[in-house]
Design a protein around this motif. Structure first.
Motif, PDB file in Angstrom:
ATOM      1  N   MET A 172      14.169   9.895  -0.484  1.00 47.16           N
ATOM      2  CA  MET A 172      12.993   9.558  -1.079  1.00 47.16           C
ATOM      3  C   MET A 172      12.081   8.601  -0.121  1.00 47.16           C
ATOM      4  O   MET A 172      12.526   7.845   0.608  1.00 47.16           O
ATOM      5  N   PHE A 173      10.670   8.487  -0.613  1.00 46.38           N
ATOM      6  CA  PHE A 173       9.752   7.940   0.402  1.00 46.38           C
ATOM      7  C   PHE A 173       8.890   7.002  -0.504  1.00 46.38           C
ATOM      8  O   PHE A 173       8.597   7.221  -1.834  1.00 46.38           O
ATOM      9  N   THR A 174       8.887   5.731  -0.131  1.00 47.35           N
ATOM     10  CA  THR A 174       8.514   4.676  -0.985  1.00 47.35           C
ATOM     11  C   THR A 174       7.025   3.978  -0.159  1.00 47.35           C
ATOM     12  O   THR A 174       7.314   3.707   0.915  1.00 47.35           O
ATOM     13  N   ILE A 175       6.081   3.685  -0.992  1.00 48.09           N
ATOM     14  CA  ILE A 175       4.959   3.223  -0.304  1.00 48.09           C
ATOM     15  C   ILE A 175       4.716   1.804  -1.245  1.00 48.09           C
ATOM     16  O   ILE A 175       4.723   1.705  -2.553  1.00 48.09           O
ATOM     17  N   ILE A 176       4.650   0.656  -0.242  1.00 46.00           N
ATOM     18  CA  ILE A 176       4.518  -0.545  -1.048  1.00 46.00           C
ATOM     19  C   ILE A 176       3.344  -1.371  -0.729  1.00 46.00           C
ATOM     20  O   ILE A 176       2.983  -1.345   0.444  1.00 46.00           O
ATOM     21  N   GLU A 196      -5.901  -6.943  -1.001  1.00 47.21           N
ATOM     22  CA  GLU A 196      -4.927  -5.566  -0.892  1.00 47.21           C
ATOM     23  C   GLU A 196      -4.383  -5.597   0.398  1.00 47.21           C
ATOM     24  O   GLU A 196      -5.161  -5.418   1.337  1.00 47.21           O
ATOM     25  N   THR A 197      -2.905  -5.708   0.390  1.00 49.45           N
ATOM     26  CA  THR A 197      -2.416  -5.680   1.820  1.00 49.45           C
ATOM     27  C   THR A 197      -1.304  -4.385   1.711  1.00 49.45           C
ATOM     28  O   THR A 197      -0.387  -4.819   0.846  1.00 49.45           O
ATOM     29  N   PRO A 198      -1.414  -3.612   2.706  1.00 48.91           N
ATOM     30  CA  PRO A 198      -0.296  -2.619   2.831  1.00 48.91           C
ATOM     31  C   PRO A 198       1.053  -3.308   3.147  1.00 48.91           C
ATOM     32  O   PRO A 198       0.896  -4.071   4.231  1.00 48.91           O
ATOM     33  N   ILE A 199       2.353  -3.185   2.559  1.00 54.92           N
ATOM     34  CA  ILE A 199       3.406  -3.751   3.069  1.00 54.92           C
ATOM     35  C   ILE A 199       4.105  -2.666   4.080  1.00 54.92           C
ATOM     36  O   ILE A 199       4.778  -3.131   4.904  1.00 54.92           O
ATOM     37  N   GLY A 200       4.096  -1.426   3.688  1.00 57.58           N
ATOM     38  CA  GLY A 200       4.621  -0.825   4.253  1.00 57.58           C
ATOM     39  C   GLY A 200       5.100   0.535   3.749  1.00 57.58           C
ATOM     40  O   GLY A 200       4.920   0.984   2.415  1.00 57.58           O
ATOM     41  N   ARG A 201       5.563   1.946   4.404  1.00 57.39           N
ATOM     42  CA  ARG A 201       6.057   2.721   4.072  1.00 57.39           C
ATOM     43  C   ARG A 201       7.425   3.118   4.383  1.00 57.39           C
ATOM     44  O   ARG A 201       7.861   3.007   5.655  1.00 57.39           O
ATOM     45  N   PHE A 202       8.168   3.239   3.555  1.00 59.83           N
ATOM     46  CA  PHE A 202       9.940   3.416   3.793  1.00 59.83           C
ATOM     47  C   PHE A 202      10.569   4.609   3.194  1.00 59.83           C
ATOM     48  O   PHE A 202      10.158   5.245   2.382  1.00 59.83           O
ATOM     49  N   GLU A 203      11.411   4.953   3.906  1.00 60.31           N
ATOM     50  CA  GLU A 203      12.457   6.214   3.534  1.00 60.31           C
ATOM     51  C   GLU A 203      13.695   5.624   3.099  1.00 60.31           C
ATOM     52  O   GLU A 203      14.231   4.473   3.663  1.00 60.31           O
ATOM     53  N   THR A 204      14.111   6.187   2.132  1.00 57.81           N
ATOM     54  CA  THR A 204      15.433   5.668   1.590  1.00 57.81           C
ATOM     55  C   THR A 204      16.578   6.142   2.356  1.00 57.81           C
ATOM     56  O   THR A 204      16.750   7.246   3.212  1.00 57.81           O
ATOM     57  N   VAL A 205      17.581   5.121   2.712  1.00 61.08           N
ATOM     58  CA  VAL A 205      18.774   5.660   3.582  1.00 61.08           C
ATOM     59  C   VAL A 205      19.892   5.474   2.862  1.00 61.08           C
ATOM     60  O   VAL A 205      19.963   4.513   2.086  1.00 61.08           O
TER      61      VAL A 205
END
Length: 103
Positions: free
Chosen positions: A1-5, A88-97
């Motif tokens: 899964m890919f997550t954007i925060i 508005e601040t991008p925290i990051g883009r994450f892949e589930t591991v």
């Protein structure tokens, strides 16, 4: 899964409109639902009045295809929602591991 925060601080007079636009049934989520691989959005509110959005996609490629396909519409919605926020601040883009065996 890919997550954007993302982290947001809505304008004081726009909190309700911000929640309506960025919540799990809001304008952004409805827009994302048109994309293959979109899994959902969460909106979290802190006691200090800031918010975090968590957008989940099956893969990063699904999200990137969506952005390419709907670039103009994405920009329009983004511009429309700018009036709701002071920050508005991008925290990051994450892949589930480590999801093997997770139910």
């Amino acid at each position: 899964m890919f997550t954007i925060i993302w982290k947001f601080r809505p304008r004081k007079d726009a909190a309700a409109s911000f929640e309506a636009a960025y919540g799990p049934s809001g304008d952004w989520a409805e827009f994302f639902r048109t994309g293959t691989g979109y899994l959902g959005t969460e909106l979290l509110r802190s006691k200090d009045g800031s918010y975090v959005t968590i957008d989940r996609w099956r893969t990063e490629a699904d999200f990137e295809r969506f952005r390419e396909r709907w670039a103009g519409e994405y920009a329009l919605l983004d511009r429309a929602c700018e009036a709701l926020t002071d920050e508005e601040t991008p925290i990051g883009r994450f892949e589930t591991v480590g999801t093997e065996g997770v139910v």
